[in-house]
Motif scaffolding. Structure first.
Motif, PDB file in Angstrom:
ATOM      1  N   LEU A 144       0.839  -1.199   0.000  1.00 47.13           N
ATOM      2  CA  LEU A 144       0.000   0.000   0.000  1.00 47.13           C
ATOM      3  C   LEU A 144       0.877   1.253   0.000  1.00 47.13           C
ATOM      4  N   GLY A 145       1.913   1.258   0.822  1.00 45.83           N
ATOM      5  CA  GLY A 145       2.830   2.394   0.854  1.00 45.83           C
ATOM      6  C   GLY A 145       3.560   2.562  -0.460  1.00 45.83           C
ATOM      7  N   ARG A 146       4.071   1.478  -0.985  1.00 47.23           N
ATOM      8  CA  ARG A 146       4.774   1.546  -2.265  1.00 47.23           C
ATOM      9  C   ARG A 146       3.841   2.001  -3.386  1.00 47.23           C
ATOM     10  N   HIS A 147       2.621   1.516  -3.365  1.00 48.81           N
ATOM     11  CA  HIS A 147       1.660   1.893  -4.398  1.00 48.81           C
ATOM     12  C   HIS A 147       1.330   3.382  -4.302  1.00 48.81           C
ATOM     13  N   THR A 148       1.265   3.897  -3.102  1.00 47.32           N
ATOM     14  CA  THR A 148       0.990   5.315  -2.921  1.00 47.32           C
ATOM     15  C   THR A 148       2.155   6.149  -3.452  1.00 47.32           C
ATOM     16  N   VAL A 149       3.376   5.699  -3.200  1.00 46.67           N
ATOM     17  CA  VAL A 149       4.545   6.369  -3.772  1.00 46.67           C
ATOM     18  C   VAL A 149       4.447   6.322  -5.301  1.00 46.67           C
ATOM     19  N   HIS A 150       4.075   5.171  -5.834  1.00 46.56           N
ATOM     20  CA  HIS A 150       3.934   5.058  -7.292  1.00 46.56           C
ATOM     21  C   HIS A 150       2.896   6.034  -7.830  1.00 46.56           C
ATOM     22  N   GLU A 151       1.756   6.142  -7.164  1.00 44.40           N
ATOM     23  CA  GLU A 151       0.713   7.072  -7.623  1.00 44.40           C
ATOM     24  C   GLU A 151       1.277   8.483  -7.762  1.00 44.40           C
ATOM     25  N   GLY A 152       1.987   8.931  -6.735  1.00 43.76           N
ATOM     26  CA  GLY A 152       2.559  10.269  -6.788  1.00 43.76           C
ATOM     27  C   GLY A 152       3.579  10.413  -7.903  1.00 43.76           C
ATOM     28  N   GLU A 153       4.484   9.454  -8.002  1.00 44.87           N
ATOM     29  CA  GLU A 153       5.527   9.517  -9.037  1.00 44.87           C
ATOM     30  C   GLU A 153       4.924   9.474 -10.439  1.00 44.87           C
ATOM     31  N   HIS A 154       3.965   8.597 -10.633  1.00 45.36           N
ATOM     32  CA  HIS A 154       3.352   8.440 -11.949  1.00 45.36           C
ATOM     33  C   HIS A 154       2.649   9.732 -12.376  1.00 45.36           C
ATOM     34  N   HIS A 155       1.921  10.333 -11.445  1.00 49.50           N
ATOM     35  CA  HIS A 155       1.169  11.525 -11.818  1.00 49.50           C
ATOM     36  C   HIS A 155       2.055  12.767 -11.905  1.00 49.50           C
ATOM     37  N   LEU A 156       3.176  12.769 -11.215  1.00 41.64           N
ATOM     38  CA  LEU A 156       4.170  13.819 -11.473  1.00 41.64           C
ATOM     39  C   LEU A 156       4.677  13.702 -12.905  1.00 41.64           C
ATOM     40  N   MET A 157       4.892  12.467 -13.359  1.00 37.88           N
ATOM     41  CA  MET A 157       5.299  12.246 -14.743  1.00 37.88           C
ATOM     42  C   MET A 157       4.224  12.763 -15.706  1.00 37.88           C
ATOM     43  N   ASP A 158       2.957  12.487 -15.376  1.00 36.01           N
ATOM     44  CA  ASP A 158       1.862  12.966 -16.231  1.00 36.01           C
ATOM     45  C   ASP A 158       1.869  14.490 -16.334  1.00 36.01           C
ATOM     46  N   ILE A 159       2.060  15.160 -15.208  1.00 33.13           N
ATOM     47  CA  ILE A 159       2.075  16.631 -15.208  1.00 33.13           C
ATOM     48  C   ILE A 159       3.297  17.144 -15.980  1.00 33.13           C
ATOM     49  N   ASN A 160       4.448  16.556 -15.720  1.00 32.07           N
ATOM     50  CA  ASN A 160       5.657  17.003 -16.402  1.00 32.07           C
ATOM     51  C   ASN A 160       5.587  16.784 -17.912  1.00 32.07           C
ATOM     52  N   ARG A 161       4.887  15.740 -18.332  1.00 34.14           N
ATOM     53  CA  ARG A 161       4.675  15.516 -19.765  1.00 34.14           C
ATOM     54  C   ARG A 161       3.908  16.671 -20.378  1.00 34.14           C
ATOM     55  N   GLN A 162       2.913  17.164 -19.636  1.00 32.56           N
ATOM     56  CA  GLN A 162       2.113  18.268 -20.153  1.00 32.56           C
ATOM     57  C   GLN A 162       2.885  19.580 -20.137  1.00 32.56           C
ATOM     58  N   ALA A 163       3.861  19.691 -19.258  1.00 28.66           N
ATOM     59  CA  ALA A 163       4.668  20.906 -19.197  1.00 28.66           C
ATOM     60  C   ALA A 163       5.676  20.965 -20.363  1.00 28.66           C
ATOM     61  N   ALA A 164       6.041  19.796 -20.860  1.00 30.39           N
ATOM     62  CA  ALA A 164       7.077  19.730 -21.925  1.00 30.39           C
ATOM     63  C   ALA A 164       6.560  20.232 -23.263  1.00 30.39           C
TER      64      ALA A 164
END
Length: 164
Positions: A144-164
């Motif tokens: 659960l903890g690892r998955h929560t870290v993944h959620e944050g990391e994955h969606h940071l990637m999503d946001i950064n993709r839109q910034a590029a």
């Protein structure tokens, strides 16, 4: 899920002791990511969330995971209710929320969850709950903890993709 094919996140690469620190880093990282986007409310496609919507989602994931953690510490093998992620984007009007308030709430939720994970013993990290997504599967609190870290990391990637 133990490896995300899209972002490359490997669950086993996050040690139990690293979960609290990784969660605690999300508030400034999301603030920085949003600062890099010209229009945080713009969706690049109808089926792709805006950067603000991703940030609201992560805030709510952090809250829900905290509730799930609490439940798993009080009950044996609880079944976690789905959070209604796709519905919340609309019903909670994510794209109309105040970004500063969202970031503050994300920081608070991340801090609370980081503190809760830091307090867990190895035995508590092994406790099981029935996780609902993508299908009901028994998962440990460490997952659960690892998955929560993944959620944050994955969606940071999503946001950064839109910034590029």
């Amino acid at each position: 899920m133990d490896l995300c094919e899209e972002c490359g996140f490997g669950y086993d690469a996050v040690a139990a002791g690293d979960v609290p620190g990784r969660l605690g880093e999300f508030a400034p990282r999301f603030a920085g990511a949003l600062a890099g986007v010209s229009d945080i409310r713009a969706r690049p496609a109808p089926d792709v969330w805006s950067p603000l919507e991703y940030t609201c989602h992560v805030r709510d994931v952090l809250r829900v995971q905290g509730e799930r953690l609490d439940l798993a510490l009080r009950a044996d093998a609880p079944e976690f209710a789905p959070m209604g992620r796709d519905e919340l984007v609309i019903t909670a009007a994510y794209n109309r929320q105040d970004p500063a308030a969202v970031l503050a709430a994300l920081g608070s939720a991340a801090g609370l969850l980081a503190t809760a994970f830091a307090a867990l013993s190895p035995g508590q990290l092994d406790r099981i709950g029935l996780y609902p997504w993508p299908e009901p599967v028994p998962r440990t609190l460490l997952w659960l903890g690892r998955h929560t870290v993944h959620e944050g990391e994955h969606h940071l990637m999503d946001i950064n993709r839109q910034a590029a």
